[in-house]
Design an enzyme around this catalytic site. Structure first.
Site, PDB file in Angstrom:
ATOM      1  N   GLU A   7     147.889 116.857 106.487  1.00  0.00           N
ATOM      2  CA  GLU A   7     149.014 115.940 106.654  1.00  0.00           C
ATOM      3  C   GLU A   7     150.112 116.481 107.566  1.00  0.00           C
ATOM      4  O   GLU A   7     150.636 115.755 108.399  1.00  0.00           O
ATOM      5  CB  GLU A   7     149.609 115.579 105.281  1.00  0.00           C
ATOM      6  CG  GLU A   7     148.696 114.678 104.473  1.00  0.00           C
ATOM      7  CD  GLU A   7     149.375 114.132 103.236  1.00  0.00           C
ATOM      8  OE1 GLU A   7     150.601 113.925 103.278  1.00  0.00           O
ATOM      9  OE2 GLU A   7     148.684 113.941 102.220  1.00  0.00           O
ATOM     10  N   ASP A  80     146.585 115.783 101.080  1.00  0.00           N
ATOM     11  CA  ASP A  80     147.120 116.257  99.800  1.00  0.00           C
ATOM     12  C   ASP A  80     146.281 115.799  98.605  1.00  0.00           C
ATOM     13  O   ASP A  80     145.630 114.740  98.649  1.00  0.00           O
ATOM     14  CB  ASP A  80     148.556 115.770  99.626  1.00  0.00           C
ATOM     15  CG  ASP A  80     149.521 116.524 100.525  1.00  0.00           C
ATOM     16  OD1 ASP A  80     149.138 117.576 101.065  1.00  0.00           O
ATOM     17  OD2 ASP A  80     150.671 116.064 100.698  1.00  0.00           O
ATOM     18  N   ASP A  82     146.390 114.088  95.850  1.00  0.00           N
ATOM     19  CA  ASP A  82     146.879 113.039  94.957  1.00  0.00           C
ATOM     20  C   ASP A  82     146.461 111.691  95.523  1.00  0.00           C
ATOM     21  O   ASP A  82     145.734 111.608  96.529  1.00  0.00           O
ATOM     22  CB  ASP A  82     148.400 113.129  94.776  1.00  0.00           C
ATOM     23  CG  ASP A  82     149.155 113.019  96.100  1.00  0.00           C
ATOM     24  OD1 ASP A  82     148.532 112.742  97.148  1.00  0.00           O
ATOM     25  OD2 ASP A  82     150.387 113.231  96.102  1.00  0.00           O
ATOM     26  N   GLU A  84     148.135 109.435  97.141  1.00  0.00           N
ATOM     27  CA  GLU A  84     148.593 109.211  98.510  1.00  0.00           C
ATOM     28  C   GLU A  84     147.736 109.989  99.495  1.00  0.00           C
ATOM     29  O   GLU A  84     147.390 109.494 100.563  1.00  0.00           O
ATOM     30  CB  GLU A  84     150.070 109.619  98.639  1.00  0.00           C
ATOM     31  CG  GLU A  84     151.033 108.755  97.858  1.00  0.00           C
ATOM     32  CD  GLU A  84     151.034 107.314  98.313  1.00  0.00           C
ATOM     33  OE1 GLU A  84     151.111 107.068  99.530  1.00  0.00           O
ATOM     34  OE2 GLU A  84     150.936 106.424  97.452  1.00  0.00           O
ATOM     35  N   TYR A 303     150.992 122.603  94.573  1.00  0.00           N
ATOM     36  CA  TYR A 303     151.408 121.250  94.949  1.00  0.00           C
ATOM     37  C   TYR A 303     152.482 120.734  94.003  1.00  0.00           C
ATOM     38  O   TYR A 303     152.368 120.867  92.782  1.00  0.00           O
ATOM     39  CB  TYR A 303     150.208 120.318  94.936  1.00  0.00           C
ATOM     40  CG  TYR A 303     150.466 118.995  95.605  1.00  0.00           C
ATOM     41  CD1 TYR A 303     150.916 118.925  96.915  1.00  0.00           C
ATOM     42  CD2 TYR A 303     150.259 117.802  94.915  1.00  0.00           C
ATOM     43  CE1 TYR A 303     151.146 117.712  97.539  1.00  0.00           C
ATOM     44  CE2 TYR A 303     150.476 116.578  95.530  1.00  0.00           C
ATOM     45  CZ  TYR A 303     150.930 116.542  96.833  1.00  0.00           C
ATOM     46  OH  TYR A 303     151.162 115.331  97.439  1.00  0.00           O
ATOM     47  N   ARG A 305     153.840 117.614  93.544  1.00  0.00           N
ATOM     48  CA  ARG A 305     153.855 116.243  92.990  1.00  0.00           C
ATOM     49  C   ARG A 305     152.787 116.176  91.911  1.00  0.00           C
ATOM     50  O   ARG A 305     151.620 115.929  92.196  1.00  0.00           O
ATOM     51  CB  ARG A 305     153.630 115.213  94.087  1.00  0.00           C
ATOM     52  CG  ARG A 305     154.790 115.133  95.076  1.00  0.00           C
ATOM     53  CD  ARG A 305     154.608 114.024  96.096  1.00  0.00           C
ATOM     54  NE  ARG A 305     155.764 113.965  96.992  1.00  0.00           N
ATOM     55  CZ  ARG A 305     155.873 114.621  98.124  1.00  0.00           C
ATOM     56  NH1 ARG A 305     154.874 115.409  98.532  1.00  0.00           N
ATOM     57  NH2 ARG A 305     156.948 114.522  98.887  1.00  0.00           N
ATOM     58  N   HIS A 350     146.241 117.533  87.993  1.00  0.00           N
ATOM     59  CA  HIS A 350     146.574 118.699  88.796  1.00  0.00           C
ATOM     60  C   HIS A 350     147.286 119.726  87.928  1.00  0.00           C
ATOM     61  O   HIS A 350     147.766 119.433  86.842  1.00  0.00           O
ATOM     62  CB  HIS A 350     147.487 118.299  89.965  1.00  0.00           C
ATOM     63  CG  HIS A 350     146.947 117.167  90.767  1.00  0.00           C
ATOM     64  ND1 HIS A 350     145.732 117.211  91.395  1.00  0.00           N
ATOM     65  CD2 HIS A 350     147.464 115.934  91.033  1.00  0.00           C
ATOM     66  CE1 HIS A 350     145.523 116.064  92.021  1.00  0.00           C
ATOM     67  NE2 HIS A 350     146.542 115.275  91.808  1.00  0.00           N
TER      68      HIS A 350
END
Length: 876
Positions: A7, A80, A82, A84, A303, A305, A350
């Protein structure tokens, strides 16, 4: 060679070092496409078909990826870990397939929770396919948010002129803020008295105790409501003798909390360091993506989030080793600790947020980090290490005193606590948010040696008058905590939701607390009255649960959308016949307490204080709601929704009209202080060409004199030419506060006073510092902001040009006013600027964007249409 897509460019550079020459790592820079901000991007009647748009910057990056694939063997999507990130990989793959760039080349998806060589190489060794269930959950969420916003927002614009937008999660978060404000306004303060005493042991040691019973009745915190009663208790205690009836010491343990989740990290960063949610996530992002540690670039935290509270087994083992090395073996518990979350809808897919390497202590990396990075890393490291440490051993002591001989029996209690073994407290001490602080401040005090059945000497009896306090306003941290408890939103959305509420001028932050603006209260009242189901906490949390079921493969995303759309679209249709007058009548009742506060003199709060016979009512204007008189225009009384009952101009003596402060020495025009719908302001001149300036926050209206007014109307102020670029640096006050502007880029100033006093040397230093740290500014791009379609067709955008930012519609380019922040430009602003530009250039519109059978009309005959467009824009 394999092409790897991540990203961010920072990650790309670091990961390329880890993988070596056989790989080419490219960045997507986040999402590569999105739904165009216009009607028709999601089509319920076509099985919820979604129309995606790639902006010019993303198209360039996708072209670079496609070009690199020509000589590649494989495509590896490493965005990433997740929803998104899964969606970005799906978008990249879909676009590349449409470009026919893959040509049957293998595609794999890899995820890693930390930017370290070990994590990246392990992920590369364990590829998988794109998770269709996660993608479907993303599509459902994106479609829900789009349909909610683009269906409900036009209703707001029609029924509540001046309102900005509504959002599925945003509106519920706003309701929480407004409900708390209403609760505070309804709160009635009450006085109460607390009785305590200071005593001496036979050994001369002092301690304090509080009254718990009097004359056979228990006395809780709020029980003594009468001053005479309090004084009688004081008299009795002053005439009494005191004896220690009992001393009870109980051992106890205090266990550590789990490592941070997104929510708890934001809460801790707020209470300990004063960080807002956005600032916390920005700093955490940099720690995650990687920092140069003595020539080696590595991510320092996992990570950020996540709503998981567990650490990977190897991380737990590393933490236990680090505890033994840093604190000693006594601090390592017999067994590793395991945690489970209490938050609704938590995925726990996660890890919690933790250091990637526990041997990198905060002290060892401090010199490589900026102050914000160090403070946040220190917080993460200590919380994670503490989560695996031994419990703290405590001894809690309770002492009961008996008062006798004063005319009525009474008991008092002293509480204390002693830490026998600090355990995890050696690394991390919980710091409660100010919203959660208890009333007992003495429980943690250490008591001296006190023995049962011994006498205690009275040193002093204290009677303290207190007043009950309303519940506190939400801080960013406590609102996020509440949203998490209710199951509203996801870890990746909290910061963005809060920022949207501020960007829409629905809430403001004062002393780190969220205060609803009048516009936000109006929108919330409207939604609660006409769309109550869709701002209910349980309804929104229920939708989140359905989205989670989609991601688990237990629900069909299109069936979830169909159920939502069937009821929602029907509800919206029912409001089409709703008249603005009906809305105002309902809102007058709903917001009566704030719109028409009691004046304290028994008069009708809705009677106009200026003319005496008009009735006050909510009015709707371009910039939101205000209170006005029914006798307008004969009576000009107005005030802000939450302004003083006597009107906004009363404090400055403006009820009888503008106050002349002097003249401008250069133009000769009068400088006046005036009161408008949205508060006092200063003005130079009259008519359309008059220059106006709002009174900055913190400036008292009564203190505005000729000098201050002149300074305000002459903003933005030229500071001087930049020594390197030769371009002017200007200072002004904008939507986000005081700023510097140079070469199209903004830098924040600390205070309003800096705008008027900053010199060229400090201005250059501030701009350089912001550029270095990636502060407020605008990257040069083809489109800074997309505003949607013009009523006559064609997209409107905000762009950055050679001479500064401007609004673009077809061939019409309308320069933004000097000092106007491009990110703050609204659709209404754009329509006004475009209409003014067209009128200035002779009424020539750009070629129509849509096919039309109409014949061309001479420019002169089209002039009235231009005026209508401009008028429409003004009405918003």
């Amino acid at each position: 060679m394999d092409v790897v897509v991540v990203e961010s460019p920072a990650k790309a550079k670091t990961i390329n070092k880890y993988l070596g020459k056989g790989y080419k790592v490219l960045a997507s820079y986040g999402h590569v496409r999105d739904l165009p901000p216009k009607d028709g991007s999601v089509r319920p009647d076509e099985d919820f078909a979604m129309i995606w748009q790639v902006d010019s910057a993303s198209n360039k990056r996708l072209t670079e990826i496609a070009k690199a694939l020509k000589d590649a063997d494989n495509l590896i999507l490493a965005t990433d870990p997740d929803r998104e990130g899964e969606a970005i990989s799906w978008h990249v793959l879909d676009v590349l397939n449409k470009k026919r760039a893959l040509k049957d080349k293998p595609v794999s998806r890899v995820v890693f929770n930390a930017i370290t060589k070990k994590s990246v190489l392990e992920a590369m060794a364990n590829p998988r396919r794109i998770d269709d269930d996660l993608v479907n959950a993303y599509l459902a969420r994106r479609a829900l948010d789009y349909l909610f916003g683009f269906t409900l927002s036009p209703v707001l614009w029609r029924k509540l002129p001046g309102s900005r937008s509504a959002g599925r999660v945003q509106s519920v978060a706003l309701r929480l803020v407004c409900s708390r404000e209403a609760e505070i306004e309804r709160f009635v303060r009450e006085d109460y008295w607390m009785v305590a005493g200071t005593f001496l042991t036979p050994r001369g040691d002092s301690f304090s105790a509080r009254l718990t019973t009097f004359d056979g009745k228990r006395t809780n915190k709020l029980d003594i409501r009468d001053e005479d009663h309090a004084q009688r208790i004081e008299s009795v205690l002053n005439a009494s003798d005191f004896r220690v009836e009992s001393v009870e010491a109980k051992p106890g343990k205090r266990n550590p909390g789990p490592p941070f989740t997104t929510s708890t990290l934001q809460q801790a960063a707020s209470s300990r360091m004063g960080f807002g949610a956005s600032r916390t996530m920005q700093v955490a992002q940099r720690l995650y993506e990687g920092v140069d540690i003595g020539g080696e670039t590595a991510g320092l935290i996992t990570y950020m989030r996540t709503d998981g509270v567990q650490m990977a087994p190897e991380a737990v083992s590393d933490a236990r080793s680090a505890i033994g090395a840093e604190f000693g073996e006594r601090y390592v518990p017999e067994k590793p600790r395991h945690y489970s979350t209490k938050a609704k809808n938590a995925q726990e897919a996660h890890e919690a947020i933790r250091p990637t390497d526990f041997t990198r202590t905060p002290a060892s990396v401090k010199r490589f980090l900026d102050p914000d990075q160090f403070r946040l890393y220190d917080l993460v490291w200590k919380r994670a290490i503490a989560s695996q440490m031994a419990a703290a051993d405590l001894e809690r002591t309770t002492v009961e005193l008996i008062a006798s001989g004063g005319g009525a029996p009474a008991t008092l209690r002293a509480n204390g606590q002693v830490i026998r073994f600090d355990g995890f407290l050696a690394a991390y001490t919980d710091q409660r948010d100010e919203d959660d602080k208890g009333d007992d401040e003495n429980d943690d005090r250490r008591l001296p040696e006190i023995r049962a059945n011994e006498d205690a000497e009275r040193k002093a009896i204290e009677v303290t008058k207190s007043t009950t306090e309303p519940p506190p306003r939400y801080s960013e941290a406590s609102l996020i905590k509440k949203m998490e408890e209710l199951g509203i939103g996801r870890p990746s959305t909290y910061a963005a939701t809060l920022q949207t509420l501020q960007d829409r001028n629905y809430v403001k932050i004062e002393s780190r607390k969220l205060v609803p603006e009048s516009r936000g209260r109006i929108v919330t009242a409207f939604l609660e009255n006409f769309f109550d189901k869709y701002v209910e906490y349980d309804f929104t949390a229920g939708l989140e649960q359905e989205l989670d079921q989609i991601s688990d493969g237990k629900a069909s995303w299109k069936e979830v959308l169909a159920r939502f759309w069937r009821d929602f679209s029907s509800h919206v249709d029912d409001t089409k016949e709703l008249r603005v007058s009906d809305v105002l009548d309902r809102l007058n009742d709903e917001l009566a307490a704030v719109a028409f506060p009691d004046r304290g003199d028994g008069s009708n709060p809705r009677t106009c204080p200026k003319c005496g016979n008009g009735e006050l009512s909510l009015k709707l204007g371009k910039f939101g709601a205000f209170v006005g008189c029914s006798n307008y225009p004969d009576c000009s009384f107005t005030r802000q929704l939450d302004g003083p009952p006597e009107g906004d101009g009363a404090a400055a003596g403006l009820d009888d009209g503008p106050k002349v402060l002097g003249t401008d020495p250069h133009t000769g025009e009068e400088i006046t202080l005036r009161s408008g719908r949205f508060g006092p302001y200063v003005q130079r001149g009259e008519g359309k060409e008059a220059k106006r300036g709002s009174i900055p926050k913190g400036w008292a209206v009564e203190d505005i004199d000729h000098e201050k007014a002149l300074a305000l109307v002459n903003l933005p102020r030229d500071v001087g030419q930049h020594p390197e670029s030769g371009k002017m640096i200007s200072a002004g006050i904008g939507r986000y506060g005081p700023f510097l502007l140079h070469d199209g880029k903004y830098a924040n100033l600390e205070t309003v006073e800096d705008v008027f006093s900053i010199g060229i040397n400090r201005a250059v230093a501030v701009i350089a510092e912001k550029a270095k740290n990636g502060g407020r500014g605008r990257a040069k791009a083809a489109a800074l902001k997309e505003l949607g379609d013009h009523p006559d067709g064609g997209a409107m955008t905000v762009r950055d040009g050679r001479y500064g930012p401007y609004v673009n519609w077809g061939k019409v380019n309308a320069t933004l006013p000097k000092g106007k922040d491009p990110e703050s430009v609204t659709v209404e602003d754009a329509l006004q600027l475009i209409a003014a530009k067209i009128e200035k250039s002779g009424g020539k519109k750009p070629a129509a964007k849509k096919a039309s059978a109409k014949k061309k009309t001479p420019a002169k005959k089209k002039a009235p249409a231009k005026k209508k467009t401009a008028t429409k824009a003004k009405e918003g």
